[in-house]
Write an enzyme that holds these catalytic residues in place. Structure first.
Site, short mmCIF file in Angstrom:
data_model
loop_
_atom_site.label_atom_id
_atom_site.label_comp_id
_atom_site.label_asym_id
_atom_site.label_seq_id
_atom_site.Cartn_x
_atom_site.Cartn_y
_atom_site.Cartn_z
N ALA A 80 0.85 -1.19 0.00
CA ALA A 80 0.00 0.00 0.00
C ALA A 80 0.89 1.24 0.00
O ALA A 80 1.98 1.23 0.57
CB ALA A 80 -0.92 0.01 1.21
N SER A 81 0.40 2.29 -0.65
CA SER A 81 1.16 3.53 -0.70
C SER A 81 0.19 4.69 -0.56
O SER A 81 -0.78 4.80 -1.30
CB SER A 81 1.91 3.64 -2.04
OG SER A 81 2.67 4.81 -2.09
N ALA A 82 0.46 5.53 0.43
CA ALA A 82 -0.44 6.66 0.70
C ALA A 82 0.35 7.97 0.67
O ALA A 82 1.49 8.02 0.23
CB ALA A 82 -1.12 6.46 2.05
N SER A 83 -0.28 9.02 1.18
CA SER A 83 0.29 10.36 1.03
C SER A 83 1.55 10.58 1.86
O SER A 83 2.45 11.32 1.45
CB SER A 83 -0.76 11.40 1.43
OG SER A 83 -1.21 11.17 2.75
N ALA A 85 3.29 7.82 3.74
CA ALA A 85 4.16 6.65 3.89
C ALA A 85 3.69 5.54 2.98
O ALA A 85 2.62 5.62 2.37
CB ALA A 85 4.18 6.19 5.34
N GLN A 86 4.52 4.49 2.88
CA GLN A 86 4.10 3.28 2.18
C GLN A 86 4.45 2.07 3.03
O GLN A 86 5.31 2.14 3.92
CB GLN A 86 4.71 3.19 0.79
CG GLN A 86 6.20 3.01 0.72
CD GLN A 86 6.70 3.12 -0.72
OE1 GLN A 86 6.25 3.98 -1.49
NE2 GLN A 86 7.64 2.27 -1.10
N VAL A 87 3.77 0.94 2.73
CA VAL A 87 3.87 -0.24 3.59
C VAL A 87 4.39 -1.43 2.78
O VAL A 87 3.93 -1.68 1.65
CB VAL A 87 2.49 -0.58 4.20
CG1 VAL A 87 2.59 -1.83 5.07
CG2 VAL A 87 1.97 0.60 5.02
N ASP A 121 -8.97 9.15 10.99
CA ASP A 121 -8.70 9.03 9.55
C ASP A 121 -9.33 7.74 9.03
O ASP A 121 -8.68 6.93 8.38
CB ASP A 121 -7.18 9.02 9.31
CG ASP A 121 -6.82 9.43 7.88
OD1 ASP A 121 -7.70 9.97 7.18
OD2 ASP A 121 -5.67 9.22 7.47
#
Length: 504
Positions: A125-128, A130-132, A281
């Site tokens: 997963a990649s968000a605003s 960080a990414q996992v 969130d």
């Protein structure tokens, strides 16, 4: 720097043709034709929703978060735009593997294979922010590794500065600006962004929420592995579940979707009123459903807190609202200081009734919350109701929960679902059980204070005696000075009389 950032925002908006969102209005048809003719060289062949998503991604974390929030409000957006913005929840373009590895080696001070037995190079997963990546520790434990995006702070600092400038201008030039406390709202938002840029704080948030819901049948929160956490890296238990937005897949698995929607509402109110500590969130990209139908929460960068006073006034407002006691809603606003003390309760009550009465007994699919919010804003403006910055996150989360509930079960009755929970909570707070609970909570303090009572009482009496003695002494001094002044005046008069007799 603010000017350059503003120019870049305008350039990106122009590059992706976001001006068309305004120019598509029928009254601006002529202007739209002129702009398209003058900017014929722009390639705007992609759908409008995709162009908006790409523009927000290019502008950075704050704009991505704004898109995430909008994506949960399908009642306010066309479906094509909502579908594209939903990709911002966990499908933001990832940063390179080279940056991932260099960040990890910098944080740990050693090679990555010395820290993890296996490390999946492809982000899950990649968000605003960080990414996992998934990984396996040397003892065989499966974990999720969250890595902060590099070089975020300067971008966020500039964007927050722009927001603050805009808020200042709004407060200065707009009559409602000061009432809305826009600069305080921006400050509150910036404070939570700072928390998101420190993954040790997020790990602490996760740990606290897990403690609040330990062994809960409603919500699962992953365990944090503190030995592997750093400011730029967070390592937690790998949890397995289905994204809550995949409704068809959940239905195939036998999950009761209407019940799932009701549980989401219960989780929200439990966090707010039982704990005063809530996940702020809760968009669909941060929520999964486990095999046991429990909610699984991830991403704990933004958490909200409420004081006991805030919880009490909120509960009173919610319960009065659910019971259609609009007079009590108005009175609670005045008691909390949210509305001026000289507010006419009957007038305020009538304004609230006009907004809220039409939406009762309706499922979510038949309620236009955009219209309701607009009408509430007009009513608050009329009665000078002040915006509470500490409640902005709560309002945002409530909108997320309502949007999530709408996606899961359009027939969900938000009010009937929440009312029993709040009535139970209020009974716990103000009934005999509430009294017993508060006594139990304060008992440890009393165990310390009670043995000291005789000494404290003696000390209080002694202080009172000393105070009385000091007061009597002060009174005697004042009286003595008054008598001395009187004697002096008599002596002066006698001396004057004697001198007059000698001279005559």
């Amino acid at each position: 720097m603010r000017l350059f950032r503003l120019l870049k925002i305008q350039y990106v908006a122009f590059q992706f043709g976001l001006d068309e969102f305004v120019l598509n209005h029928s009254r601006l048809r002529v202007l739209r034709i002129i702009v398209r003719t003058l900017t014929f060289w722009r390639k705007l062949d992609k759908p409008r929703g995709e162009r908006l998503r790409l523009a927000l991604e290019k502008l950075g974390p704050i704009f991505v978060k704004f898109g995430q929030m909008l994506s949960t409000r399908r009642d306010l957006l066309p479906h094509d735009i909502a579908d594209e913005l939903a990709k911002l929840q966990d499908q933001v373009p990832p940063f390179s593997l080279q940056l991932v590895l260099s960040t990890l080696e910098k944080e740990y001070g050693r090679k990555i294979n010395e820290v993890f037995f296996k490390f999946n190079e492809t982000p899950i997963a990649s968000a605003s922010v960080a990414q996992v990546h998934f990984a396996v520790l040397h003892d065989g434990t499966e974990v999720a590794v969250k890595i902060l995006r590099p070089n975020l702070e300067p971008i966020i600092t500039h964007d927050v500065a722009l927001m603050d400038t805009g808020a200042w201008l709004a407060e200065t030039l707009w009559s409602d600006g000061k009432r809305l406390k826009l600069r305080q709202v921006v400050s509150e938002f910036a404070r939570h962004l700072d928390d998101e840029l420190d993954l040790m704080r997020e790990a602490a948030n996760c740990s606290q929420l897990r403690r609040n819901f330990l062994n809960s049948p409603l919500l699962l929160v992953p365990e944090v592995y503190w030995d592997y956490c750093r400011n730029g890296v967070m390592v937690m238990e790998r949890v397995k579940g289905t994204p809550i937005s995949h409704v068809e897949e959940l239905t195939t698995q036998g999950v009761d979707i209407p019940q799932l929607a009701r549980v989401g509402v219960e989780i929200f109110f439990t966090q707010v009123f039982r704990d005063g500590y809530f996940h702020a969130d809760m968009h669909p990209g941060n929520i999964f459903v486990g095999q046991d139908s429990r909610y699984i929460a991830v991403d704990f960068g933004i958490m909200g807190t409420l004081s006991d006073q805030d919880k009490n006034y909120l509960a009173q407002n919610f319960l009065a609202f659910f019971r259609r006691d609009y007079g009590r809603v108005a009175q609670a606003h005045v008691e909390a200081g949210w509305a001026p003390k000289n507010t006419r309760i009957d007038d305020f009550e009538s304004a609230i009734r006009a907004v809220c009465e039409p939406i009762f007994d309706k499922p979510l699919k038949e309620i236009s919350f955009g219209r309701v919010l607009f009408q509430l804003f007009q009513a608050s403006r009329q009665f000078n109701v002040e915006i509470q910055p500490q409640l902005v996150l709560l309002q945002k989360t409530l909108l997320n929960i309502e949007g999530l509930g709408r996606d899961l079960d359009p027939n969900l009755d938000l009010w009937k679902t929440a009312k029993p929970f709040l009535e139970h909570w209020m009974a716990e707070q103000i009934g005999l059980r509430g009294l017993a609970s508060r006594i139990q909570k304060e008992a440890p303090n009393w165990a310390i204070i009670l043995p000291e009572f005789p000494r404290l009482i003696h000390q209080a009496f002694a202080e009172n005696r000393n105070h009385d003695l000091e007061k009597r002494m002060t009174d005697l001094v004042i009286e003595e000075k008054r008598q001395n002044r009187l004697l002096l005046l008599i002596a002066v008069l006698l001396a004057g009389l004697l001198a007059w007799q000698i001279l005559h």
